[in-house]
Enzyme design. Sequence first.
Site, PDB file in Angstrom:
ATOM      1  N   LYS A 185      -0.904   6.737   1.505  1.00 22.31           N
ATOM      2  CA  LYS A 185      -1.748   5.683   0.902  1.00 22.31           C
ATOM      3  C   LYS A 185      -3.172   5.731   1.444  1.00 22.31           C
ATOM      4  CE  LYS A 185      -2.055   2.819   4.543  1.00 22.31           C
ATOM      5  NZ  LYS A 185      -3.245   2.171   5.127  1.00 22.31           N
ATOM      6  N   THR A 242      -5.000  -1.262   0.979  1.00 20.45           N
ATOM      7  CA  THR A 242      -5.999  -0.322   1.495  1.00 20.45           C
ATOM      8  C   THR A 242      -6.959   0.166   0.406  1.00 20.45           C
ATOM      9  OG1 THR A 242      -4.207   0.356   2.968  1.00 20.45           O
ATOM     10  CG2 THR A 242      -6.192   1.631   3.087  1.00 20.45           C
TER      11      THR A 242
HETATM   12  O1  LIG Z   1      -3.400   0.546   7.623  1.00 24.00           O
HETATM   13  C1  LIG Z   1      -4.164  -0.355   7.447  1.00 24.00           C
HETATM   14  C2  LIG Z   1      -3.829  -1.525   6.612  1.00 24.00           C
HETATM   15  O2  LIG Z   1      -2.466  -1.636   6.412  1.00 24.00           O
HETATM   16  C3  LIG Z   1      -5.516  -0.287   8.042  1.00 24.00           C
HETATM   17  O3  LIG Z   1      -6.286   0.425   7.172  1.00 24.00           O
HETATM   18  P1  LIG Z   1      -7.473   1.338   7.693  1.00 24.00           P
HETATM   19  O4  LIG Z   1      -6.890   2.272   8.736  1.00 24.00           O
HETATM   20  O5  LIG Z   1      -7.961   2.034   6.484  1.00 24.00           O
HETATM   21  O6  LIG Z   1      -8.493   0.426   8.292  1.00 24.00           O
END
Ligand SMILES: O=C(CO)COP(=O)(O)O
Length: 320
Positions: A185, A242
């Site tokens: 994801k 995300t």
């Molecule tokens: O995994 C995440 C949200 O579930 C955090 O996202 P990021 O690592 O893109 O900041």
Amino acid sequence: MSVTVLGAGAFGTALAISLAGRGAVRLWARDLGHVLEMNATRRNERRLPGAPFPDDLTVIDDLATIPDTETILLAVPMQQLRRTLQAHGPVLAGRRLVACCKGIERGSGLGPVAVISQTLPSAVPALLSGPSFAADIASGLPTALTLACEDAETGAELQADLSTANLRLYRTTDVIGTELGGALKNVIAIACGAVIGAGLGESARAALMTRGYAEMQRMALALGARAETLAGLSGFGDLALTCTSNLSRNYRLGLSIGREEEFDRSITVEGAATALAVTEKAAKMKLDMPITDCVTGFVNQSLTLPEAMAQLLARPLKEE
Ligand SMILES: O=C(CO)COP(=O)(O)O
Ligand SMILES: NC(=O)C1=CN([C@@H]2O[C@H](COP(=O)(O)OP(=O)(O)OC[C@H]3O[C@@H](n4cnc5c(N)ncnc54)[C@H](O)[C@@H]3O)[C@@H](O)[C@H]2O)C=CC1
């Protein structure tokens, strides 16, 4: 139950704060200066500003002091996991180790649980994954995550031990599905950030999320994951969060690609290294992962966004 969190980044700190509501929690950092700073201020201003530590949270710099029965949460970036396990092998061997990272390791093509099993075969590995921003968890906002463990009994124990008033854990024995949901994801989030950054519109983002989800399923099912795991918190749930939030570092890297702006390379962006690892893995498995391949092209600077869009739109028409 007592818990030690290894890694005082944003996520490790947030989990330590949340779990301290239930009992004693230790937070280990590798940098002594950081430990002294956190002990003095009772905060982690470097990684999670504005989140005060509860009394039950102790910051430590020596893992040798923790009790033998302790569960350890591994909250370091994916590409650092193997060397962390190797560096602390004698303390970590034989314990319940819960990986809290999202990604696929470059070189081996393995996810976090597989890396633990390979590096420390005597450990009992598990994985915590799903939609959650560290700042939300630390502020006590409601969050639901997936706890994956191949051993159903240990999984149920960990689910009970690591759930808090605001952190609701669902359990599964589908480790590979949980690993791949959390890893893939992030790659799709970079692609979504790029189309939004370039002003290509919400419709394009929705198309990328949907076709990205198809790629996630394609690889996960080929590796034995269950479809319902991908539809759950660690797959669809985290994809939705995300790909749509400016709080995501993966999405923000994508925005900067779309806007042709510089991005601070010191920020943890798991999807960048994971894209490279997944492109390699997909080629070996003969799987078609066109969106992931575009993100790999952005990361190794062999492809521009206009080229990527032209490439995706020129693909042969097919059945959904
Ligand atoms: O995994 C995440 C949200 O579930 C955090 O996202 P990021 O690592 O893109 O900041
Ligand atoms: N920040 C968030 O909102 C969330 C993060 N995660 C995941 O958590 C993992 C960690 O991310 P963050 O905490 O956000 O990153 P971060 O960049 O805030 O912190 C990473 C931490 O790991 C430490 N570290 C790096 N290499 C190490 C090593 N070899 N040994 C010991 N410590 C080491 C760093 O010193 C730093 O404190 C990632 O896989 C991420 O995907 C998951 C959900 C939410």
